[in-house]
Design an enzyme around this catalytic site. Structure first.
Site, PDB file in Angstrom:
ATOM      1  N   SER A  55      20.415  31.677  75.786  1.00  0.00           N
ATOM      2  CA  SER A  55      21.042  30.223  74.898  1.00  0.00           C
ATOM      3  C   SER A  55      21.692  31.162  73.264  1.00  0.00           C
ATOM      4  CB  SER A  55      19.929  29.960  74.099  1.00  0.00           C
ATOM      5  OG  SER A  55      19.348  28.151  74.851  1.00  0.00           O
ATOM      6  N   GLU A  62      36.457  26.123  63.588  1.00  0.00           N
ATOM      7  CA  GLU A  62      36.865  25.052  64.195  1.00  0.00           C
ATOM      8  C   GLU A  62      36.240  24.049  64.901  1.00  0.00           C
ATOM      9  OE1 GLU A  62      37.924  27.727  65.083  1.00  0.00           O
ATOM     10  OE2 GLU A  62      39.966  27.628  63.847  1.00  0.00           O
ATOM     11  N   SER A  63      34.396  24.851  64.347  1.00  0.00           N
ATOM     12  CA  SER A  63      33.240  23.655  65.055  1.00  0.00           C
ATOM     13  C   SER A  63      32.480  24.858  65.754  1.00  0.00           C
ATOM     14  CB  SER A  63      33.915  22.763  66.055  1.00  0.00           C
ATOM     15  OG  SER A  63      32.261  21.689  65.885  1.00  0.00           O
ATOM     16  N   HIS A  68      24.043  26.974  77.214  1.00  0.00           N
ATOM     17  CA  HIS A  68      22.017  27.476  77.367  1.00  0.00           C
ATOM     18  C   HIS A  68      22.028  27.423  79.443  1.00  0.00           C
ATOM     19  CE1 HIS A  68      17.972  28.295  77.189  1.00  0.00           C
ATOM     20  NE2 HIS A  68      17.648  27.281  78.115  1.00  0.00           N
ATOM     21  N   CYS A  83      38.080  21.261  66.072  1.00  0.00           N
ATOM     22  CA  CYS A  83      38.333  19.944  65.943  1.00  0.00           C
ATOM     23  C   CYS A  83      40.149  20.562  65.264  1.00  0.00           C
ATOM     24  CB  CYS A  83      38.123  19.980  64.142  1.00  0.00           C
ATOM     25  SG  CYS A  83      36.242  19.223  64.585  1.00  0.00           S
TER      26      CYS A  83
END
Ligand code: SPD
Length: 427
Positions: A55, A62-63, A68, A83
């Site tokens: 994970s 930008e985010s 996983h 974003c």
């Protein structure tokens, strides 16, 4: 774009199982996918879940990109959330599909924060923005990549530097070396920690010096396993030793250790050592009776190639190969983490050596799950590990050899077991 961000929910099917279990490869692919899409990297955190699955998240200005994996299903679930106009998450999608060798992928794109549903706040954020802006520094990328040794209830995670130092699949197991922040180089086998540069001395000093400082006449020694070289290094500190035979099944462990763990493996070139790459169980079956003063069983856990090293038939042979009065020490797992294996082994040894000749002792090894590790001292009618102890000799040896864990106080103390461990063995 009529939204704040684009969120692509991705499923990759038919990927390479091996790749989906490979933390450094996945982390590097995710970072590359972010950068090539035009994002600015801020941070990444990746975990391995032993035996299968990874994970992780890459935080970008930008985010984020998150993943996983289920290597056993050759499947990965990935979130690509960006974003602004500058980053194209579909570039990341294509890079990852190729990197994971996916047969096919499916994705749905959601617009996050649809502008027609939002109303911009009238609150004046100017002052807040100014304060924050003053503190802003150029984003500096930081990585947090973790190796995890776990069962279904307990885990121990160790942070490493992210790039693989060594990895090879032998006919028996996957051998890897990671460079950790807290413990130096770390050798793992099938995702289980074998040793680290910083705390291996606890294990190797205790498996070797406890028997050797009780029995000053140990001259002929057999080591089963121990391919990293740590046990041989400790044995050869005792000048009376004439010959050591070490039988390690996996040449890859020896090669990896020679190359990356010289502080353990340097003794593997000693002329007193006869290093045999072969099956310890077969070797013991064929070995002469009463050939050894000391046998050290420096094995991995009782799965895969080491399973047979936890069987009664193997220990019957070991007993036969010991001289009268000879001693065998074995790593006997963690009372908490490997409860059944620990109890079974001690009971098996008692049935072969006799109850009064099997003694369990403990050491603290921070990089094994729970930290509590056990060893067993079994003698063929020989010295009691406490009554026969020469404290002065042990203290002088420990000081002269600059040992880091074993000392004259710890020797008898290690045989004092917590009540819950006594109860496990007497139950
Ligand atoms: N759970 C890991 C137990 C490993 C014991 N053997 C380590 C080998 C070090 N020479």
């Amino acid at each position: 774009m009529h939204s704040l961000g684009r969120h692509i929910l991705v499923e990759f099917f038919g990927c390479s199982s091996e790749i989906l279990n490979d933390v450094p490869y996945i982390e590097n692919s995710m970072r590359r996918a972010a950068q090539e899409a035009g994002a600015t990297l801020i941070s990444s955190v990746f975990h391995h879940f032993s035996p299968f699955g990874v994970s992780g998240v890459v935080v970008i200005q930008e985010s984020h990109l998150a993943i996983h994996t289920w290597p056993e299903y050759r499947y990965a679930a990935v979130d690509l959330f960006t974003c602004g106009h500058a980053v194209n998450p579909w570039v990341s999608y294509n890079i990852l599909k190729q990197a994971f060798q996916a047969d096919h992928g499916s994705a749905i794109e959601l617009n996050r924060g649809a502008l027609e549903l939002l109303e911009k706040s009238e609150v004046d954020l100017g002052e807040l923005r100014d304060q924050v802006t003053q503190k802003l520094v150029e984003p500096k990328f930081s990585r947090s990549v973790w190796f995890t040794d776990r069962d279904e209830n307990i885990a121990l995670s160790i942070r490493h530097k992210g790039d693989r130092v060594f990895r090879e699949k032998s006919p028996y197991q996957t051998v890897e070396i990671f460079d950790t922040y807290a413990y130096g180089k770390m050798l793992t086998v099938d995702n289980v920690v074998m040793c680290t540069e910083k705390d291996e001395n606890a294990y190797h000093e205790m498996i070797v010096h406890v028997p050797m400082l009780l029995n000053p006449d140990i001259r002929r020694v057999l080591v089963i396993g121990g391919g990293d070289g740590g046990s041989v290094r400790e044995i050869l500190r005792h000048p009376q030793v004439e010959a050591v035979t070490m039988v390690e099944i996996d040449e890859v462990v020896v090669r990896a250790s020679r190359q990356y763990l010289p502080s353990l493996s340097h003794a593997l070139d000693d002329p007193k050592l006869n290093l045999i790459i072969g099956d310890g169980i077969r070797f013991m079956q064929a070995a002469a009776s009463e050939a050894y003063d000391l046998i050290v069983i420096d094995s991995s856990d009782p799965v895969g190639p080491s399973e047979g090293l936890f069987s009664p038939s193997f220990y019957e042979q070991a007993h036969r190969c010991l001289k009268p009065g000879g001693v065998m020490t074995a790593q006997s797992e963690s009372p908490r983490f490997n409860h059944a294996a620990f109890v079974d082994l001690v009971q098996c040894l008692r049935s072969i050596f006799g109850r009064d000749y099997v003694h369990c002792y403990l050491a603290f090894i921070p990089t094994y799950p729970t930290g509590m590790w056990s060893f067993t001292y079994s003698s063929k009618g020989g010295a009691d590990p406490i009554r026969g102890f020469d404290r002065k000799r042990a203290a002088a040896f420990a000081a002269q050899e600059n040992l880091q864990y074993y000392n004259a106080d710890i020797h008898p103390a290690a045989f004092c077991l917590p009540t819950f461990v006594k109860n496990m063995l007497n139950g």
